[in-house]
Design an enzyme around this catalytic site. Structure first.
Site, PDB file in Angstrom:
ATOM      1  N   GLY A   8      35.164 -21.766   9.945  1.00 55.22           N
ATOM      2  CA  GLY A   8      35.422 -20.349  10.229  1.00 55.22           C
ATOM      3  C   GLY A   8      34.711 -19.382   9.311  1.00 55.22           C
ATOM      4  O   GLY A   8      34.967 -18.187   9.360  1.00 55.22           O
ATOM      5  N   ASP A  61      28.698 -13.741  14.695  1.00 58.28           N
ATOM      6  CA  ASP A  61      28.308 -14.449  13.463  1.00 58.28           C
ATOM      7  C   ASP A  61      26.859 -14.181  13.077  1.00 58.28           C
ATOM      8  O   ASP A  61      26.545 -13.941  11.912  1.00 58.28           O
ATOM      9  CB  ASP A  61      28.414 -15.969  13.669  1.00 58.28           C
ATOM     10  CG  ASP A  61      29.831 -16.466  13.613  1.00 58.28           C
ATOM     11  OD1 ASP A  61      30.732 -15.666  13.892  1.00 58.28           O
ATOM     12  OD2 ASP A  61      30.022 -17.647  13.294  1.00 58.28           O
TER      13      ASP A  61
HETATM   14  O1  PMV Z   1      34.678 -20.685  13.690  1.00 63.05           O
HETATM   15  P1  PMV Z   1      33.421 -19.923  13.933  1.00 63.05           P
HETATM   16  O2  PMV Z   1      32.856 -19.328  12.676  1.00 63.05           O
HETATM   17  O3  PMV Z   1      32.428 -20.727  14.718  1.00 63.05           O
HETATM   18  O4  PMV Z   1      33.800 -18.667  14.836  1.00 63.05           O
HETATM   19  C1  PMV Z   1      34.118 -18.799  16.204  1.00 63.05           C
HETATM   20  C2  PMV Z   1      34.461 -17.451  16.774  1.00 63.05           C
HETATM   21  C3  PMV Z   1      34.799 -17.448  18.249  1.00 63.05           C
HETATM   22  O5  PMV Z   1      35.135 -16.102  18.578  1.00 63.05           O
HETATM   23  C4  PMV Z   1      36.015 -18.320  18.545  1.00 63.05           C
HETATM   24  C5  PMV Z   1      33.619 -17.916  19.101  1.00 63.05           C
HETATM   25  C6  PMV Z   1      32.435 -16.960  19.088  1.00 63.05           C
HETATM   26  O6  PMV Z   1      31.306 -17.410  19.386  1.00 63.05           O
HETATM   27  O7  PMV Z   1      32.605 -15.747  18.838  1.00 63.05           O
END
Ligand code: PMV
Length: 328
Positions: free
Chosen positions: A116, A164
């Site tokens: 995350g 991200d």
């Molecule tokens: O866990 P991470 O850093 O891959 O974040 C995922 C975030 C989501 O909203 C669940 C998926 C996305 O691509 O935004």
């Protein structure tokens, strides 16, 4: 040889809901992935990823992407990491019009994989920027964020938001809603991160939320309520109203729990932070396992998390206004 770094991130608000067009506010943090790219004489891709995470969770890997790494972490994480790097290098070859360029990529990171904190985005952004620069090309930050998003979109089977990759490229606090990405003015936010030592499978968790949304109207309503929280929260960021921001983080965590993406360890760390006096605390990213983020400018949350049996590592991670940086 070129060395580039890019920050990881926490979600102040809006993960999962952002996949369905609601806004989200990820914030870059002062933990980075650093990638060194060196052009090779042949047309091969060599990846050295000695340190893809925090202590006790190390990938030792050297060889072409089809070679077997010598590892003590789950295979799906390593396969995913290699898919991101290979796809990032395809973007470099396309951008520089050098389809046969060979490169050696060396990755160092103190961001845990799949927990995350946006480790894959930080590695992808740094790899693309480093690769293009090493091959003599240039790229604007906007185009870099776009290419990095393409990589996540391909590797994650079309289920990725721009959050991200845009955040890691630009740094600071950003707002993402569909294709619309903007930087926000934000004061220094006192983030504390708690890490349970595990990881979640983003693809699986996103697909689980999708099924819930298709089956139950409460899930669709929960997703749009998360959007309401983000819209309320973004106006508070500029003014730095920590108590109110913290309350909204708590509401956001409750709604993510309702969608089934929290876990006992994440909840335990969230409650430890709240009881220690944090303004608010929530899971960050896809959930399942991994990290929580709390707001606290005192040392109490950090201390409480370091004594919490579910928390393997806790650290302070200030908002980082620097995005991608050429280090040398
Ligand atoms: O866990 P991470 O850093 O891959 O974040 C995922 C975030 C989501 O909203 C669940 C998926 C996305 O691509 O935004």
């Amino acid at each position: 040889m070129v060395t580039v770094s890019a920050p990881g991130k926490v979600y102040l608000f809006g993960e999962h809901a952002v996949v369905y067009g609601e806004p989200a506010v990820p914030c870059a943090i002062s933990r980075r992935a650093t990638v060194t790219v060196r052009e090779r004489d042949d047309n091969s891709l060599i990846v050295n990823a000695k340190d893809l995470s925090l202590e006790g969770f190390t990938v030792e890997y050297s060889g072409g992407i089809n070679a077997q790494p010598d590892i003590d972490v789950s295979e799906h994480l390593v396969e995913a990491a290699m898919a991101y790097i290979e796809t990032a290098i395809s973007q470099v070859r396309e951008h520089t019009n050098r389809p046969n360029a060979g490169v050696e990529v060396t990755i160092e990171s103190n961001l845990p994989l799949g927990a995350g904190l946006g480790s894959s985005a930080a590695v992808v952004v740094s790899t693309i920027k480093g690769g293009i620069t090493e091959l003599g090309g240039t790229i604007s930050d906007e185009k870099l964020a776009q290419r990095a998003y393409q990589v996540e979109h391909i590797v994650q089977d079309g289920r990725a938001s721009r959050a991200d990759t845009f955040c890691s490229t630009m740094g600071g606090a950003v707002r993402v809603e569909g294709d619309d990405c903007n930087q926000l003015d934000a004061p220094t936010l006192p983030f504390i991160v708690g890490y349970d030592g595990g990881s979640g499978d983003t693809r699986e968790l996103v697909s689980m939320v999708q099924s819930l949304k298709d089956e139950y109207s409460f899930a669709a309503e929960t997703i749009s309520t998360i959007g309401d929280i983000v819209r309320t929260g973004e106006s508070l960021i500029q003014t730095g109203q920590m108590n109110e921001l913290g309350d909204l983080m708590n509401f956001n965590h409750g709604l993510l729990s309702a969608l089934g993406v929290s876990s006992r360890t994440l909840d335990s760390m969230v409650w430890a932070a709240r009881e220690a006096g944090a303004d608010g605390a929530k899971l960050t990213g896809a959930g399942g396992s991994g990290c929580i983020v709390a707001l606290d400018d005192s040392d109490q949350t950090l201390t409480a998390l370091s004594y919490n049996p579910e928390c393997e590592q806790a650290f302070r991670a200030e908002l980082d206004t620097d995005g991608v940086v050429i280090e040398s």
